[in-house]
Design a protein around this motif. Structure first.
Motif, short mmCIF file in Angstrom:
data_model
loop_
_atom_site.label_atom_id
_atom_site.label_comp_id
_atom_site.label_asym_id
_atom_site.label_seq_id
_atom_site.Cartn_x
_atom_site.Cartn_y
_atom_site.Cartn_z
N GLY A 14 0.80 -1.22 0.00
CA GLY A 14 0.00 0.00 0.00
C GLY A 14 0.84 1.27 0.00
O GLY A 14 1.91 1.32 0.62
N ASN A 15 0.36 2.26 -0.70
CA ASN A 15 0.97 3.59 -0.72
C ASN A 15 2.47 3.52 -1.02
O ASN A 15 3.29 4.14 -0.34
CB ASN A 15 0.73 4.30 0.62
N ALA A 16 2.80 2.78 -2.06
CA ALA A 16 4.21 2.55 -2.36
C ALA A 16 4.60 3.10 -3.73
O ALA A 16 5.52 2.60 -4.37
CB ALA A 16 4.51 1.05 -2.32
N TRP A 17 3.90 4.15 -4.15
CA TRP A 17 4.15 4.66 -5.49
C TRP A 17 5.24 5.73 -5.49
O TRP A 17 5.26 6.62 -4.65
CB TRP A 17 2.88 5.24 -6.08
N ARG A 18 6.11 5.64 -6.45
CA ARG A 18 7.11 6.66 -6.69
C ARG A 18 6.73 7.36 -7.98
O ARG A 18 6.47 6.72 -9.00
CB ARG A 18 8.50 6.02 -6.83
N SER A 19 6.64 8.70 -7.94
CA SER A 19 6.11 9.44 -9.08
C SER A 19 7.19 10.27 -9.75
O SER A 19 8.19 10.67 -9.15
CB SER A 19 4.97 10.35 -8.63
N ALA A 20 6.94 10.52 -11.01
CA ALA A 20 7.78 11.43 -11.81
C ALA A 20 6.88 12.07 -12.85
O ALA A 20 5.91 11.47 -13.32
CB ALA A 20 8.92 10.67 -12.48
N SER A 21 7.17 13.30 -13.19
CA SER A 21 6.33 14.00 -14.17
C SER A 21 7.22 14.66 -15.22
O SER A 21 8.34 15.10 -14.93
CB SER A 21 5.46 15.06 -13.50
N LYS A 22 6.71 14.71 -16.44
CA LYS A 22 7.43 15.34 -17.53
C LYS A 22 6.41 15.82 -18.55
O LYS A 22 5.64 15.02 -19.10
CB LYS A 22 8.40 14.36 -18.18
N SER A 23 6.40 17.14 -18.78
CA SER A 23 5.48 17.72 -19.76
C SER A 23 4.04 17.30 -19.49
O SER A 23 3.31 16.85 -20.38
CB SER A 23 5.88 17.34 -21.18
N ARG A 24 3.66 17.40 -18.22
CA ARG A 24 2.29 17.07 -17.80
C ARG A 24 1.93 15.61 -18.04
O ARG A 24 0.76 15.26 -18.22
CB ARG A 24 1.28 17.99 -18.47
N VAL A 25 2.92 14.74 -18.07
CA VAL A 25 2.70 13.30 -18.11
C VAL A 25 3.22 12.73 -16.80
O VAL A 25 4.39 12.90 -16.46
CB VAL A 25 3.43 12.65 -19.31
N TYR A 26 2.33 12.07 -16.05
CA TYR A 26 2.69 11.56 -14.73
C TYR A 26 2.90 10.05 -14.80
O TYR A 26 2.05 9.32 -15.32
CB TYR A 26 1.60 11.87 -13.71
N THR A 27 4.02 9.61 -14.27
CA THR A 27 4.33 8.19 -14.22
C THR A 27 4.50 7.76 -12.77
O THR A 27 5.19 8.43 -11.99
CB THR A 27 5.62 7.87 -15.00
N PHE A 28 3.88 6.63 -12.40
CA PHE A 28 3.96 6.11 -11.04
C PHE A 28 4.49 4.68 -11.10
O PHE A 28 4.00 3.85 -11.88
CB PHE A 28 2.58 6.13 -10.37
N GLU A 29 5.47 4.40 -10.25
CA GLU A 29 6.10 3.08 -10.25
C GLU A 29 6.11 2.53 -8.82
O GLU A 29 6.37 3.27 -7.87
CB GLU A 29 7.53 3.19 -10.77
N CYS A 30 5.80 1.26 -8.70
CA CYS A 30 5.81 0.62 -7.39
C CYS A 30 7.26 0.52 -6.89
O CYS A 30 8.14 0.06 -7.62
CB CYS A 30 5.18 -0.76 -7.47
N THR A 31 7.49 0.94 -5.65
CA THR A 31 8.84 0.94 -5.09
C THR A 31 9.20 -0.39 -4.44
O THR A 31 10.32 -0.54 -3.94
CB THR A 31 8.97 2.06 -4.05
N ASN A 32 8.27 -1.34 -4.43
CA ASN A 32 8.55 -2.63 -3.81
C ASN A 32 9.37 -3.48 -4.77
O ASN A 32 8.86 -4.00 -5.77
CB ASN A 32 7.23 -3.33 -3.45
N HIS A 33 10.66 -3.64 -4.48
CA HIS A 33 11.55 -4.43 -5.34
C HIS A 33 11.19 -5.91 -5.19
O HIS A 33 11.01 -6.39 -4.07
CB HIS A 33 13.01 -4.21 -4.93
N PRO A 34 11.06 -6.70 -6.24
CA PRO A 34 11.33 -6.36 -7.65
C PRO A 34 10.05 -6.13 -8.46
O PRO A 34 10.01 -6.46 -9.64
CB PRO A 34 12.06 -7.59 -8.14
N CYS A 35 8.96 -5.61 -7.84
CA CYS A 35 7.65 -5.51 -8.51
C CYS A 35 7.70 -4.60 -9.74
O CYS A 35 7.48 -5.04 -10.88
CB CYS A 35 6.60 -4.99 -7.53
N ARG A 36 7.93 -3.33 -9.50
CA ARG A 36 8.06 -2.34 -10.56
C ARG A 36 6.81 -2.21 -11.45
O ARG A 36 6.93 -1.88 -12.63
CB ARG A 36 9.28 -2.65 -11.44
N THR A 37 5.64 -2.46 -10.90
CA THR A 37 4.41 -2.16 -11.63
C THR A 37 4.31 -0.65 -11.82
O THR A 37 4.65 0.11 -10.91
CB THR A 37 3.19 -2.68 -10.86
N SER A 38 3.87 -0.20 -12.97
CA SER A 38 3.84 1.24 -13.23
C SER A 38 2.56 1.65 -13.95
O SER A 38 1.91 0.83 -14.61
CB SER A 38 5.05 1.66 -14.07
#
Length: 453
Positions: free
Chosen positions: A400-424
């Motif tokens: 739960g609540n394990a998202w790491r976010s990044a944004s570029k040109s109003r495009v938001y990407t979220f990646e699960c920080t639980n290694h080795p899941c990496r769902t995005s």
């Protein structure tokens, strides 16, 4: 096991089999009612009952001065009328221009003449244009409202239609009515609440007979300049059908939205057609608009019934009480200050941002023979990227609540920080969307999205 508690259901969804409700001439929306004549004609120009400057009423007889160019009034306490002119300004051939009309006129004149020249405000003028006063008229206070606002007391009718045994809590619709009460000291504000069960031909006919007498009494009072109808109902989770009532076995049954609205609105159509503005609010769960077919049928019905605007919500388990701030803003900005709902809706949402955590909102307004549909979504850079719901738990690993976010040109990407899941997940700004009054940090705001299937 975890403890449990039984409470009344608050949301407005459910399941019910579909039926077709028949009623003689049910497809004839309003031909008979359109021919009814109102006892009192009104063009919406009735003068306000409260001063546009201080927003107070008459402290003594004849203390409100009516503008000759608009429905606004200004009280004598807000104007420095010299004692020597107290009687002169009351002459029959004297016209009064309120401060709002004066400023608007001066701005228009400045643009046309392409220069800063302005004339002082005299307020009172003879019919030939000469000022009554020998010096400018001073206003003692500053405007608390927009120059284009009113404090309108043109008649408003609230009609609340509730399905039988409606258990959902909250009184947002009634709250808006109560808010407006002090602004109608001379009458012109009414509320009617009707519980309906139209699940069979006999019940539908009985509903129409009972409401017809109520409508006749309302017509005898005069023309209702604004009619606001709220429908509190359940909706079928699968088809988006509104519930119509009980069948013979005490089970809720539903009807297609066009069939339902033709019957439920038929007695009120004459009032709607004679009003200058009419609004339809659906306090129902989101299946009504989330289902493509029911939403298309709903839009066709809104045009058919000639409503000025309609509002519906998308939450699958919609809580009507959460709309309190939105309804209060509607009462103040649209009904009281007389701003067009399609222009003022972003301002209404600015007073109800918490509602966006619960539901998106559809505003439907007619444009000639078509319907303009706009979807409003609350967006937050971490929780509702571009109005989309980010899963609370990662669907792959369950963290739960394990998202790491990044944004570029109003495009938001979220990646699960639980290694080795990496769902995005990746979210882009919806095409044609527009950000409305973003916060100082830009992290949260409402967005509007032109809607087409």
């Amino acid at each position: 096991m975890p403890s449990k508690k039984m409470t009344a259901k608050k949301s407005t969804g459910g399941s019910a089999p579909r039926v077709v409700i028949t009623l003689e001439a049910a497809d004839d929306v309003s031909d008979a009612s359109q021919s009814d004549e109102m006892d009192v004609a009104s063009d919406g120009s009735h003068h306000n009952d409260f001063c546009i400057v201080c927003r107070d009423g008459a402290v003594e007889p004849n203390s409100l001065v009516c503008c000759s160019e608009c429905p606004r009034v200004v009280c004598v306490n807000c104007m420095d009328i010299p004692a020597a002119f107290q009687h002169a300004v009351l002459a029959d051939d004297v016209l009064f221009q309120c401060i709002c009309c004066y400023i608007s006129q001066q701005e228009s004149r400045r643009r046309q003449e392409n220069g800063p020249s302005r004339l002082p405000y005299f307020g009172f003028h003879y019919s030939d244009g000469r000022p009554v006063l020998d010096r400018f008229l001073n206003i003692r206070a500053t405007l608390e409202l927009s120059l284009r606002a009113q404090i309108s007391s043109a008649p408003v009718l609230f009609v609340h239609l509730k399905i039988v045994d409606y258990d959902a809590t909250g009184g947002s619709f009634d709250l808006a009515y109560d808010f407006l009460k002090p602004y109608f000291p001379c009458g012109g504000l009414e509320r009617r609440e009707v519980t309906f069960d139209i699940a069979t031909t006999a019940k539908a006919a009985n509903y129409q007979r009972s409401v017809d007498s109520m409508v006749r009494a309302l017509k005898e009072q005069g023309k209702w300049d604004r009619v606001v109808i709220g429908i509190s109902d359940h909706t079928d989770n699968d088809n988006g059908d509104p519930f119509a009532g009980y069948d013979g076995k005490k089970r809720f049954i539903a009807a297609r939205v066009d069939n339902f609205l033709d019957i439920i609105l038929k007695p009120w159509q004459g009032l709607v057609d004679h009003a200058s503005e009419s609004y339809l609010w659906f306090f129902c769960c989101g299946a009504l608009v989330n289902n493509i077919e029911s939403f298309k049928t709903l839009q066709t019905s809104i045009l058919r019934h000639r409503m000025s605007a309609a509002v519906a919500f998308t939450a699958p388990r919609f809580q009507p009480s959460f709309t309190s701030h939105l309804l209060l803003a509607f009462a103040e900005i649209v009904l009281l200050e007389r701003f067009a709902i399609h222009n003022s809706f972003p301002h209404m949402l600015g007073q109800s941002f918490k509602l966006g955590r619960h539901t998106d909102i559809f505003l439907m307004t007619p444009d000639k023979d078509q319907l303009t549909v706009t979807k409003y979504c609350w967006t937050h850079i971490d929780h509702r990227p571009w109005g989309h719901y980010l899963p609370l738990l990662c669907p792959s690993c369950g963290v739960g609540n394990a998202w790491r976010s990044a944004s570029k040109s109003r495009v938001y990407t979220f990646e699960c920080t639980n290694h080795p899941c990496r769902t995005s997940y990746t979210f882009k700004q919806p095409e044609g969307s527009r950000m409305l009054h973003p916060g100082k940090t830009g992290s949260s705001c409402w967005i509007s999205i032109p809607w087409k299937y």
